[in-house]
Each structure stands twice: as structure tokens, then as C-alpha cells.
Write an enzyme that holds these catalytic residues in place. Structure first.
Site, PDB file in Angstrom:
ATOM      1  N   ILE A 183      -8.292   2.499  -3.484  1.00 30.93           N
ATOM      2  CA  ILE A 183      -8.952   1.718  -4.527  1.00 30.93           C
ATOM      3  C   ILE A 183     -10.209   1.417  -3.883  1.00 30.93           C
ATOM      4  O   ILE A 183     -10.543   1.108  -2.549  1.00 30.93           O
ATOM      5  CB  ILE A 183      -8.121   0.222  -4.464  1.00 30.93           C
ATOM      6  CG1 ILE A 183      -6.859   0.259  -4.695  1.00 30.93           C
ATOM      7  CG2 ILE A 183      -8.772  -0.567  -5.490  1.00 30.93           C
ATOM      8  CD1 ILE A 183      -6.189   1.089  -6.050  1.00 30.93           C
ATOM      9  N   SER A 242       0.705  -1.083  -0.015  1.00 34.18           N
ATOM     10  CA  SER A 242      -0.138  -0.005   0.032  1.00 34.18           C
ATOM     11  C   SER A 242       0.792   1.181  -0.013  1.00 34.18           C
ATOM     12  O   SER A 242       1.971   1.118   0.441  1.00 34.18           O
ATOM     13  CB  SER A 242      -0.782  -0.030   1.396  1.00 34.18           C
ATOM     14  OG  SER A 242      -1.358   1.261   1.479  1.00 34.18           O
ATOM     15  N   TYR A 280      -1.224  -0.525  10.422  1.00 31.51           N
ATOM     16  CA  TYR A 280      -1.389  -0.838   9.036  1.00 31.51           C
ATOM     17  C   TYR A 280       0.023  -0.277   8.538  1.00 31.51           C
ATOM     18  O   TYR A 280       0.487  -1.075   7.590  1.00 31.51           O
ATOM     19  CB  TYR A 280      -2.562  -0.282   8.594  1.00 31.51           C
ATOM     20  CG  TYR A 280      -3.140  -0.431   7.019  1.00 31.51           C
ATOM     21  CD1 TYR A 280      -3.506  -1.634   6.764  1.00 31.51           C
ATOM     22  CD2 TYR A 280      -2.579   0.530   6.220  1.00 31.51           C
ATOM     23  CE1 TYR A 280      -3.996  -1.943   5.358  1.00 31.51           C
ATOM     24  CE2 TYR A 280      -2.714   0.212   4.828  1.00 31.51           C
ATOM     25  CZ  TYR A 280      -3.545  -0.894   4.520  1.00 31.51           C
ATOM     26  OH  TYR A 280      -3.756  -1.446   3.341  1.00 31.51           O
TER      27      TYR A 280
HETATM   28  P1  NAP Z   1     -11.307  -6.087   1.298  1.00 32.05           P
HETATM   29  O1  NAP Z   1     -12.216  -5.807   0.299  1.00 32.05           O
HETATM   30  O2  NAP Z   1     -11.557  -5.618   2.639  1.00 32.05           O
HETATM   31  O3  NAP Z   1     -10.900  -7.583   1.313  1.00 32.05           O
HETATM   32  C1  NAP Z   1      -9.889  -8.253   2.067  1.00 32.05           C
HETATM   33  C2  NAP Z   1      -9.873  -9.716   1.715  1.00 32.05           C
HETATM   34  O4  NAP Z   1      -8.800 -10.140   2.601  1.00 32.05           O
HETATM   35  C3  NAP Z   1     -11.063 -10.462   1.780  1.00 32.05           C
HETATM   36  O5  NAP Z   1     -11.088 -11.578   0.665  1.00 32.05           O
HETATM   37  C4  NAP Z   1     -10.907 -11.319   3.089  1.00 32.05           C
HETATM   38  O6  NAP Z   1     -11.366 -12.428   3.170  1.00 32.05           O
HETATM   39  C5  NAP Z   1      -9.380 -11.494   3.136  1.00 32.05           C
HETATM   40  N1  NAP Z   1      -8.726 -11.460   4.575  1.00 32.05           N
HETATM   41  C6  NAP Z   1      -8.960 -10.582   5.581  1.00 32.05           C
HETATM   42  N2  NAP Z   1      -8.278 -11.340   6.701  1.00 32.05           N
HETATM   43  C7  NAP Z   1      -7.796 -12.552   6.353  1.00 32.05           C
HETATM   44  C8  NAP Z   1      -7.140 -13.560   7.023  1.00 32.05           C
HETATM   45  N3  NAP Z   1      -7.036 -13.344   8.103  1.00 32.05           N
HETATM   46  N4  NAP Z   1      -6.726 -14.552   6.161  1.00 32.05           N
HETATM   47  C9  NAP Z   1      -7.171 -14.829   5.051  1.00 32.05           C
HETATM   48  N5  NAP Z   1      -7.937 -13.646   4.023  1.00 32.05           N
HETATM   49  C10 NAP Z   1      -8.537 -12.841   4.979  1.00 32.05           C
HETATM   50  O7  NAP Z   1      -9.847  -5.273   1.048  1.00 32.05           O
HETATM   51  P2  NAP Z   1      -9.189  -4.807  -0.327  1.00 32.05           P
HETATM   52  O8  NAP Z   1      -9.404  -3.344  -0.499  1.00 32.05           O
HETATM   53  O9  NAP Z   1      -9.377  -5.477  -1.421  1.00 32.05           O
HETATM   54  O10 NAP Z   1      -7.606  -4.973   0.242  1.00 32.05           O
HETATM   55  C11 NAP Z   1      -7.044  -6.179  -0.360  1.00 32.05           C
HETATM   56  C12 NAP Z   1      -5.188  -5.851  -0.069  1.00 32.05           C
HETATM   57  O11 NAP Z   1      -4.932  -4.587  -0.633  1.00 32.05           O
HETATM   58  C13 NAP Z   1      -4.814  -5.601   1.535  1.00 32.05           C
HETATM   59  O12 NAP Z   1      -3.798  -6.076   1.636  1.00 32.05           O
HETATM   60  C14 NAP Z   1      -5.081  -3.990   1.651  1.00 32.05           C
HETATM   61  O13 NAP Z   1      -4.099  -3.561   2.689  1.00 32.05           O
HETATM   62  C15 NAP Z   1      -4.493  -3.919   0.131  1.00 32.05           C
HETATM   63  N6  NAP Z   1      -4.757  -2.526  -0.185  1.00 32.05           N
HETATM   64  C16 NAP Z   1      -6.129  -1.875  -0.244  1.00 32.05           C
HETATM   65  C17 NAP Z   1      -6.194  -0.431  -0.676  1.00 32.05           C
HETATM   66  C18 NAP Z   1      -7.750   0.154  -0.975  1.00 32.05           C
HETATM   67  O14 NAP Z   1      -7.756   1.190  -0.886  1.00 32.05           O
HETATM   68  N7  NAP Z   1      -8.625  -0.753  -0.801  1.00 32.05           N
HETATM   69  C19 NAP Z   1      -5.019   0.287  -0.829  1.00 32.05           C
HETATM   70  C20 NAP Z   1      -3.898  -0.142  -0.677  1.00 32.05           C
HETATM   71  C21 NAP Z   1      -3.609  -1.553  -0.420  1.00 32.05           C
HETATM   72  P3  NAP Z   1     -13.051 -12.632   3.238  1.00 32.05           P
HETATM   73  O15 NAP Z   1     -13.679 -12.205   2.106  1.00 32.05           O
HETATM   74  O16 NAP Z   1     -13.175 -14.022   3.629  1.00 32.05           O
HETATM   75  O17 NAP Z   1     -13.683 -11.726   4.385  1.00 32.05           O
END
Ligand code: NAP
Length: 256
Positions: A193, A147, A160
């Protein structure tokens, strides 16, 4: 056909990555926390792309969870997988100020966002090295979804930011160690995102984006990250191990 593991691959950015990989013919092991019934629609969508898709339920932060992912992955791949995408992650619970952050939340974020990715990478890397020693034509790679919080300070998300900064270093460590086996390791660093993770801060970022936060004046979408990962997985960056691929609409580009 090649096999990839995408942690947290049933929704959000992980699903965007899994979809793009499926479009390019990758068989997939999708991991997540929810029971299989809860991810049926996502699995169906991926399977409709004519690839094999297995679901591995489990907490990446636990030994048991990672054990299950590895078992499902080895079975689907018939040995070592070719690609691990460490994507699963949680935001900082409650987004508490650095002066109020509690140890329980800190441990949870570090276990999910950093420790889980580290030990899963270690296990997959061992499989890849063993396979590569026997078969030089084997192609493996690792991709870590960090991130902009690896480098951009948010005092209400210290756990985080620290986890993501650690994951950035982890990418370089594995890149250095696996270089001799020609197993590249990349970091993909998204900005803001649209996903479930950012639902609660929609108004805040709508306003900031409107005011010019990013050069590319829009939210990022999971597809943006998926396209970057698919290009890396395809082997289009063979001489770039250890590098950071920014997917942030130039939010972090210094401007005057
Ligand atoms: P999200 O929509 O909240 O999805 C998170 C995913 O991670 C879900 O599929 C969830 O599983 C899974 N998860 C959470 N805890 C877990 C665990 N302990 N073991 C296995 N799976 C787990 O988040 P996202 O925005 O797609 O984020 C995905 C990645 O991108 C993360 O690492 C986040 O830090 C990074 N990121 C996000 C953004 C943003 O703006 N959204 C920006 C930069 C980086 P379930 O579906 O089963 O709950």
C-alpha cells in the site's frame, strides 16, 4: 452515533480508514505519536465530514499511551466505543537481515505492532462486554490491520513478520472469546500500500508490480483498506467473525 478508535489514524492507511468511517457518520478518536499541531490538517479534513473527532496522542506500546487513548475514547463515546481499529504500526527498523537483527529493534516492533494492540483490545473488549451485559442492543466490533507479512516471509523484516503473525492469531483469540457477546473480530490483511511506510521501497515494488506481482496490477492505496474496514464496521459481515479479509490485489493468490 457510533464511535470508533483508529490507532495511527492521522496518516497513511489509518487516515484512509478514518476518512471512510467519517463518510459513514462515525465519530472518531484518532490516535498517533505526533503532537496535536502536527496532525491539524488531518483532523480538519475529518471534522469537515460533520462528525466529532478527538485526537489522542500516545504510544500504543506504553501503558500511559493506551491509558490516554482509553480516557479520550470513553469521554467521546460517553462509555464504550463501538469499534476499535488496531492500525498503528512501524516497519522493521533498518530492515536488517534475520542474522543481524538486534534485540532493541525487535522489542520496539513487538511492543508497537503486537503488544499495544493486544492490551488496547483487552481494555476495549472489557468495556464492550460490560456495556453489552447491560444493553443487549449495543453493537461492538474489533478490526486488526495485519499484513501479508503474517504469512509471507521477508528475512530482512523478521520482527515485523513475527508481530503480524501474532496479530493474526490475536484476532482469532479475541473472536473466540467475544463470540458469546456477539462482538465480531476481523483481520484485514493489506498487501503493498502507498504510504510513508513504503516510500523507501517504491522502486522495488514499482518494478515487481510491473512484472505481475499482483493480479490487480497497481499499488494498493489507503482508500482500498478504508473501504474494507468501513464495510466490516457497517455490519455487512455479521456471520464472519475471526475471518481474514485480504486487501492485496491477489498478491498472495497461488498462481502457476
Ligand atoms: P505509516 O504511513 O508509517 O503510518 C503509521 C501510523 O502509525 C502513523 O499514524 C503513526 O503515528 C502511527 N504510529 C506508529 N507508531 C505508533 C505508536 N507507537 N503509537 C501510536 N501510533 C503509532 O504506515 P501505514 O503504511 O499507514 O501502516 C499502517 C498499518 O498498516 C501498519 O500496522 C502497517 O504495518 C500496516 N500495513 C502497511 C502496509 C503498507 O504497504 N503500507 C501493508 C500491510 C500492512 P504518527 O503519524 O503520529 O507518526
Amino acid at each position: 452515533m457510533k464511535t470508533a478508535v483508529v490507532t495511527g489514524g492521522s496518516r497513511g492507511i489509518g487516515f484512509g480508514i478514518a476518512s471512510k468511517l467519517a463518510d459513514e457518520g462515525w465519530n472518531l478518536v484518532v490516535n498517533g505519536m505526533r503532537p496535536e499541531e502536527g496532525v491539524a490538517d488531518a483532523m480538519e479534513t475529518l471534522r469537515s465530514k460533520d462528525v466529532q473527532v478527538a485526537y489522542a496522542r500516545g504510544d500504543v506500546g506504553s501503558v500511559e499511551g493506551r491509558g490516554n487513548i482509553l480516557e479520550v475514547a470513553r469521554e467521546l463515546a460517553g462509555g464504550s466505543v463501538n469499534l476499535l481499529v488496531n492500525n498503528a504500526g512501524i516497519t522493521s527498523p533498518g530492515r536488517m537481515d534475520i542474522l543481524d537483527t538486534i534485540e532493541e529493534n525487535f522489542d520496539w516492533v513487538i511492543a508497537t505492532n503486537l503488544k499495544g494492540a493486544f492490551f488496547l483490545s483487552q481494555a476495549v473488549a472489557r468495556d464492550m462486554v460490560e456495556t453489552k451485559r447491560k444493553d443487549d442492543s449495543f453493537q461492538g466490533s474489533l478490526v486488526n490491520i495485519t499484513s501479508i507479512s503474517s504469512a509471507v516471509v521477508s528475512t530482512n523484516r523478521p520482527d515485523y513478520c513475527i508481530a503480524k503473525a501474532g496479530l493474526s492469531m490475536m484476532s482469532q483469540l479475541f473472536a473466540a472469546r467475544l463470540g458469546e457477546y456477539h462482538i465480531p473480530v476481523y483481520e484485514v490483511r493489506p498487501g503493498i500500500i502507498k504510504s510513508d511506510m513504503t516510500v523507501g521501497v517504491t522502486d522495488k515494488y514499482d518494478k515487481l508490480i510491473e512484472e505481475g506481482l499482483c493480479v490487480t496490477k497497481r499499488w494498493g492505496i489507503p482508500d482500498d483498506v478504508g473501504k474494507a474496514v468501513a464495510a466490516l464496521a457497517r455490519g455487512d459481515f455479521p456471520y464472519s467473525t475471526g475471518q481474514v479479509i485480504m486487501v492485496d490485489g491477489a498478491l498472495t493468490m497461488p498462481r502457476l
